[in-house]
Enzyme design. Structure first.
Site, short mmCIF file in Angstrom:
data_model
loop_
_atom_site.label_atom_id
_atom_site.label_comp_id
_atom_site.label_asym_id
_atom_site.label_seq_id
_atom_site.Cartn_x
_atom_site.Cartn_y
_atom_site.Cartn_z
N ASP A 22 8.11 -21.38 26.96
CA ASP A 22 9.24 -20.87 27.73
C ASP A 22 10.32 -20.54 26.71
O ASP A 22 11.04 -21.42 26.26
CB ASP A 22 9.72 -21.93 28.72
CG ASP A 22 10.86 -21.44 29.58
OD1 ASP A 22 10.90 -20.23 29.88
OD2 ASP A 22 11.74 -22.26 29.95
N GLU A 69 6.31 -16.52 28.55
CA GLU A 69 6.95 -15.83 29.67
C GLU A 69 7.45 -14.46 29.24
O GLU A 69 8.06 -14.31 28.17
CB GLU A 69 8.11 -16.67 30.21
CG GLU A 69 8.76 -16.08 31.45
CD GLU A 69 9.81 -17.01 32.02
OE1 GLU A 69 9.45 -17.93 32.77
OE2 GLU A 69 11.01 -16.80 31.73
N ASP A 118 12.84 -26.72 30.85
CA ASP A 118 12.17 -25.80 29.93
C ASP A 118 10.79 -26.33 29.52
O ASP A 118 9.85 -25.56 29.33
CB ASP A 118 13.02 -25.59 28.68
CG ASP A 118 14.46 -25.29 29.01
OD1 ASP A 118 14.83 -24.10 29.07
OD2 ASP A 118 15.22 -26.25 29.25
#
Length: 219
Positions: A24, A85, A158
């Site tokens: 992330d 991501e 996160d």
């Protein structure tokens, strides 16, 4: 604030499983989540942590810290694939730029080691682990905890998001050794039907969310 794995942290791989590093990306907090995904769609936690930098630090040093963290995760755990991501431009400009900086060095670190990199939209990840592409972070964290059989939710968010990205990749398709082609089948928190399973004529809510996310990503 930074979690850097060391060689003695290397966890034996689950036999026959694909090892996936989910990331992330972010400059302030970059989440790393490593899992082993078995052919039966069972996900096992390997390690999770974050690399953090302070806004007061110079940009070059912040980027370097993220790079060093990514290199450490890749070298210690030697994943079969890195899932990250996809960066979206509709967020605040400063946030997008910082995320892009972090994403770029992580991608480069993986590429330098021959580790294939795959991208997933936030909606794809949410749909994979919760069944809804509009789920909030708390819902994602709870499902990650359940999927991996953990006693507590990974924190900060996160870290949980990084694990969700890795799980999403493991369930979505045969892009790593031992993986399954799942792109056309039901996606739930329990994984998807194995390749060869007959398709249903009606899309599930998760499938619809994925289709919408993929259509937006191609625009």
């Amino acid at each position: 604030m930074t979690s850097l794995p060391r060689p003695e942290h290397a966890t034996p791989r689950v036999p026959g499983a694909a090892r996936i590093l989910g990331v992330d990306p972010g400059l302030t907090r970059c989440g790393f989540g490593m899992i082993d995904m078995s052919p039966n769609r069972k996900a096992a936690l390997v390690q999770v942590g974050i690399a953090g930098t302070a806004a007061a630090e110079s940009l070059d040093q912040r980027i370097l810290k993220i790079l060093r963290a990514a290199e450490s995760w890749l070298d210690v755990y030697q994943p079969d694939a890195l899932a990250i991501e996809r960066v979206f431009a509709q967020e605040q400009v400063n946030t997008v730029i910082g995320t892009a900086h972090a994403s770029g060095v992580v991608i480069a670190a993986a590429a330098a080691r021959g580790v294939p990199v795959y991208f997933h939209t936030p909606s794809e990840v949410k749909a994979a682990v919760t069944g809804s592409g509009r789920a909030d972070k708390a819902s994602v964290g709870r499902m990650v905890t359940r999927i991996l059989g953990l006693t507590a939710m990974p924190k900060p968010a996160d870290a949980a998001d990084a694990l969700a990205i890795a799980i999403c990749h493991g369930w979505r398709g045969g892009t790593v050794s031992g993986g399954l082609d799942m792109s056309a089948h039901t996606q739930t928190h329990q994984g998807s039907s194995p390749t060869g399973t007959a398709r249903t004529r009606t899309l599930t809510p998760a499938q619809r969310a994925w289709a919408e996310a993929e259509a937006k990503a191609r625009r």
